[in-house]
Design an enzyme around this catalytic site. Structure first.
Site, PDB file in Angstrom:
ATOM      1  N   CYS A 175       6.047  48.993  27.265  1.00 54.15           N
ATOM      2  CA  CYS A 175       6.737  50.241  27.406  1.00 54.15           C
ATOM      3  C   CYS A 175       6.312  51.076  26.835  1.00 54.15           C
ATOM      4  O   CYS A 175       6.496  52.141  28.287  1.00 54.15           O
ATOM      5  CB  CYS A 175       7.928  49.847  25.415  1.00 54.15           C
ATOM      6  SG  CYS A 175       8.716  47.786  25.348  1.00 54.15           S
TER       7      CYS A 175
HETATM    8  N1  LIG Z   1       8.484  43.932  24.894  1.00 53.05           N
HETATM    9  C1  LIG Z   1       9.023  44.662  24.322  1.00 53.05           C
HETATM   10  O1  LIG Z   1       8.656  45.440  23.027  1.00 53.05           O
HETATM   11  C2  LIG Z   1      10.470  45.310  24.762  1.00 53.05           C
HETATM   12  C3  LIG Z   1      10.955  46.489  24.157  1.00 53.05           C
HETATM   13  C4  LIG Z   1      12.236  47.307  24.790  1.00 53.05           C
HETATM   14  C5  LIG Z   1      12.237  46.831  25.624  1.00 53.05           C
HETATM   15  N2  LIG Z   1      12.091  46.635  26.047  1.00 53.05           N
HETATM   16  C6  LIG Z   1      12.245  46.218  28.195  1.00 53.05           C
HETATM   17  O2  LIG Z   1      13.209  45.204  28.237  1.00 53.05           O
HETATM   18  C7  LIG Z   1      12.777  43.638  29.463  1.00 53.05           C
HETATM   19  C8  LIG Z   1      11.656  42.481  28.784  1.00 53.05           C
HETATM   20  O3  LIG Z   1      10.672  42.908  28.503  1.00 53.05           O
HETATM   21  P1  LIG Z   1      10.446  41.425  27.464  1.00 53.05           P
HETATM   22  O4  LIG Z   1       9.001  42.440  26.880  1.00 53.05           O
HETATM   23  O5  LIG Z   1      11.073  40.310  27.145  1.00 53.05           O
HETATM   24  O6  LIG Z   1       9.407  40.755  28.806  1.00 53.05           O
HETATM   25  P2  LIG Z   1       8.953  39.386  29.068  1.00 53.05           P
HETATM   26  O7  LIG Z   1       7.930  38.993  30.030  1.00 53.05           O
HETATM   27  O8  LIG Z   1       8.533  38.667  27.821  1.00 53.05           O
HETATM   28  O9  LIG Z   1      10.289  38.356  28.777  1.00 53.05           O
HETATM   29  C9  LIG Z   1      11.035  38.628  30.442  1.00 53.05           C
HETATM   30  C10 LIG Z   1      11.612  37.287  30.728  1.00 53.05           C
HETATM   31  O10 LIG Z   1      12.276  36.881  31.428  1.00 53.05           O
HETATM   32  C11 LIG Z   1      12.000  36.232  32.910  1.00 53.05           C
HETATM   33  N3  LIG Z   1      12.422  36.280  34.325  1.00 53.05           N
HETATM   34  C12 LIG Z   1      12.222  37.130  35.237  1.00 53.05           C
HETATM   35  N4  LIG Z   1      12.340  37.298  36.094  1.00 53.05           N
HETATM   36  C13 LIG Z   1      13.355  36.258  35.902  1.00 53.05           C
HETATM   37  C14 LIG Z   1      14.733  36.133  36.886  1.00 53.05           C
HETATM   38  N5  LIG Z   1      14.830  36.653  38.357  1.00 53.05           N
HETATM   39  N6  LIG Z   1      15.475  34.791  36.291  1.00 53.05           N
HETATM   40  C15 LIG Z   1      14.943  35.018  34.920  1.00 53.05           C
HETATM   41  N7  LIG Z   1      14.736  34.679  33.996  1.00 53.05           N
HETATM   42  C16 LIG Z   1      12.983  35.399  34.785  1.00 53.05           C
HETATM   43  C17 LIG Z   1      10.623  35.795  32.125  1.00 53.05           C
HETATM   44  O11 LIG Z   1       9.820  34.581  33.319  1.00 53.05           O
HETATM   45  C18 LIG Z   1      10.514  35.958  31.031  1.00 53.05           C
HETATM   46  O12 LIG Z   1      10.745  35.066  30.254  1.00 53.05           O
HETATM   47  C19 LIG Z   1      12.218  44.796  29.854  1.00 53.05           C
HETATM   48  O13 LIG Z   1      12.559  45.902  31.021  1.00 53.05           O
HETATM   49  C20 LIG Z   1      10.981  45.631  28.948  1.00 53.05           C
HETATM   50  O14 LIG Z   1      10.343  47.147  29.015  1.00 53.05           O
HETATM   51  C21 LIG Z   1      10.686  45.538  25.548  1.00 53.05           C
END
Ligand SMILES: NC(=O)c1ccc[n+]([C@@H]2O[C@H](COP(=O)([O-])OP(=O)(O)OC[C@H]3O[C@@H](n4cnc5c(N)ncnc54)[C@H](O)[C@@H]3O)[C@@H](O)[C@H]2O)c1
Length: 454
Positions: free
Chosen positions: A277
């Site tokens: 992030c």
């Molecule tokens: N990790 C954090 O602490 C956090 C906090 C707030 C916001 N976010 C935001 O949330 C979003 C997700 O982050 P995250 O940390 O969960 O990511 P992550 O990489 O842990 O998880 C994302 C998932 O999406 C899947 N994926 C990718 N493309 C796909 C598709 N086309 N169809 C279905 N699944 C698909 C991946 O396989 C993965 O399992 C991002 O925008 C991030 O900036 C993350």
């Protein structure tokens, strides 16, 4: 204006928990959300392209530290939580939360390919009475300008046939006090009915709902929050460099300043930004601002200061080794903590990767200790090599020339670290009783630098 019949039907289904919930992307954000929705009583289906994650959910197993396996197992056994790799499931769902990655491209511009791919798959199966909520962090305008046109290809009308909102995720992995359920949820719908339906869905699972007037506002809220952190960390990192020059302990300064009961919030210096992030999201905002001819100067400056911190850490390692008349080239350097923050296993954007890469380029012989990260693939850092976690208990005193604390995991034995390493660089003020061989980032160099002068 009255809600459309389709909207009212969906509202009833959400209230009665008859609505079938879907979460696209079962990562750090998506899995906890899917679990909360299932716990709230919705039959929930997770969709992820990663077959391993899908298999884990369907085996009742969690792969995210903050989500207990027992919880996934119980919800799966009760028939309320399952996962699939195919978007065909969308045809049977009423609500979808999209939680896919939003990384930066090579030129530090937003890479929305995951959001587009997910939205296109949903659009192909969009049917009347669906609520779609984008949760991925992104620049203001994404929901209106990018996701909405894709969904409208279905021929359905937003606000009448289907409903669309943006709601930023604020989860803080590893935080024992705040989780998906007790962090207030900001929601901005494309229309008031979109907001109302999304608020109803989240309200079932999350304690406090904060409706705002539009998706753009909700998108900007998240970027303000993360930019606020990036800028303040940049400020305190600059202060640390200043304190180093002036022989003042920046940690003592921040600690004392934090006693002010109003108008101050402590931020701490460190080896650089990490995680999915803070190092990324502000650049989504500056990129979008540039499209409007606006230069986001604070963001760029904070990026420059924070981005230079791994270089500063390496200069500290070099100084520490110099104090015992050793060159960095050929020295055995151990990095303590490679995850991007304390007590998590996530190494995305971790400053440790930059530190390792810079040390490697200068000829250091590298190792690392981090029980949360058993293996570190060489693909993760430039010219990288595969490394494995070293248990400090197996190291004899003096087998490491310099240890550098990059991440302050709570389980690390810092007394032992000081014994096995000739000198130690502490970038997190993690060592509570530092000996004379410890050099702290942003603090006077009483011990290391002065004790060994010839
Ligand atoms: N990790 C954090 O602490 C956090 C906090 C707030 C916001 N976010 C935001 O949330 C979003 C997700 O982050 P995250 O940390 O969960 O990511 P992550 O990489 O842990 O998880 C994302 C998932 O999406 C899947 N994926 C990718 N493309 C796909 C598709 N086309 N169809 C279905 N699944 C698909 C991946 O396989 C993965 O399992 C991002 O925008 C991030 O900036 C993350």
């Amino acid at each position: 204006m009255m809600m459309s019949v389709t909207g009212a039907t969906l509202l009833d289904a959400i209230r009665a928990r008859r609505a079938r919930a879907g979460v696209v992307g079962l990562g750090y954000v998506g899995l906890p959300l899917a679990v909360e929705l299932a716990r709230a009583g919705f039959t929930t289906t997770g969709i992820d392209l990663d077959a391993n994650k899908v298999a884990a959910v369907n085996a009742g197993r969690s792969y995210i530290d903050d989500v207990p396996t027992a919880e996934v197992a119980a919800l799966h056994a009760a028939g309320r939580l399952k996962a699939t790799t195919t978007f065909d499931a969308v045809a049977d769902l009423d609500t979808i939360n999209i939680c896919v990655p939003t990384p930066l491209g090579k030129a530090k511009d937003p890479d929305l390919s995951f959001v587009v791919a997910a939205a296109e798959e949903v659009a192909k199966r969009l049917h009347p009475g669906m609520l779609i909520v984008l949760e991925s962090t992104t620049y203001p305008g994404t929901t209106d300008e990018l996701v909405l046109p894709i969904l409208e290809r279905s021929g359905l009308e937003v606000g009448r046939d289907f409903f669309l909102a943006f709601s930023p995720e604020r989860v803080d992995p590893g935080n024992k006090q705040f989780n998906t359920a007790n962090v207030p949820k900001v929601i901005g719908g494309v229309s008031p009915d979109c907001t109302a339906l999304a608020a109803e869905l989240y309200g079932a699972a999350i304690e406090t709902i904060v409706p705002v007037s539009s998706p753009r506002v909700a998108e900007m809220v998240k970027l303000l929050e993360n930019t606020f952190r990036a800028v303040n960390i940049g400020l305190v990192n600059e202060l640390a460099l200043m304190c180093d020059r002036m022989s003042i302990d920046v940690w003592e300064v921040v600690r004392a300043a934090a006693t002010k009961p109003f108008g101050f919030m402590p931020f701490y210096p460190g080896p650089g930004l990490g995680g999915h992030c803070i190092p990324i999201d502000p650049f989504y905002l500056s990129w979008k601002a540039r499209q409007s001819g606006f230069e986001a100067r604070f963001i760029e400056l904070a990026g420059t200061v924070n981005g230079a911190m791994p270089h500063y850490v390496v200069s500290l390692v070099s100084d520490a080794l110099n104090s015992v008349r050793k060159p960095l080239n050929g020295s055995r350097v151990l990095v303590a903590g490679v995850a991007y923050k304390r007590d998590v296993d996530d190494i995305r954007e971790s400053p440790a990767l930059d530190v390792l890469s810079l040390l490697h380029a200068r000829g250091a012989h590298l190792s690392y200790t981090d029980p949360h990260v058993p293996r570190l693939s060489g693909h993760l850092w430039p010219q990288g090599m595969d490394l494995e976690h070293v248990d400090l208990q197996t190291c004899s005193p003096g087998t490491i020339d310099c240890a550098v604390v990059v991440t302050d995991h709570s389980g690390c034995d810092y007394d032992l670290l000081q014994r096995v390493a000739t000198v130690v660089v502490d970038t997190r003020n993690a060592i509570k009783n530092p000996g004379a061989n410890v050099m702290r980032l942003g603090a006077p160099r009483h011990g290391v630098a002065m004790s060994e002068t010839v």
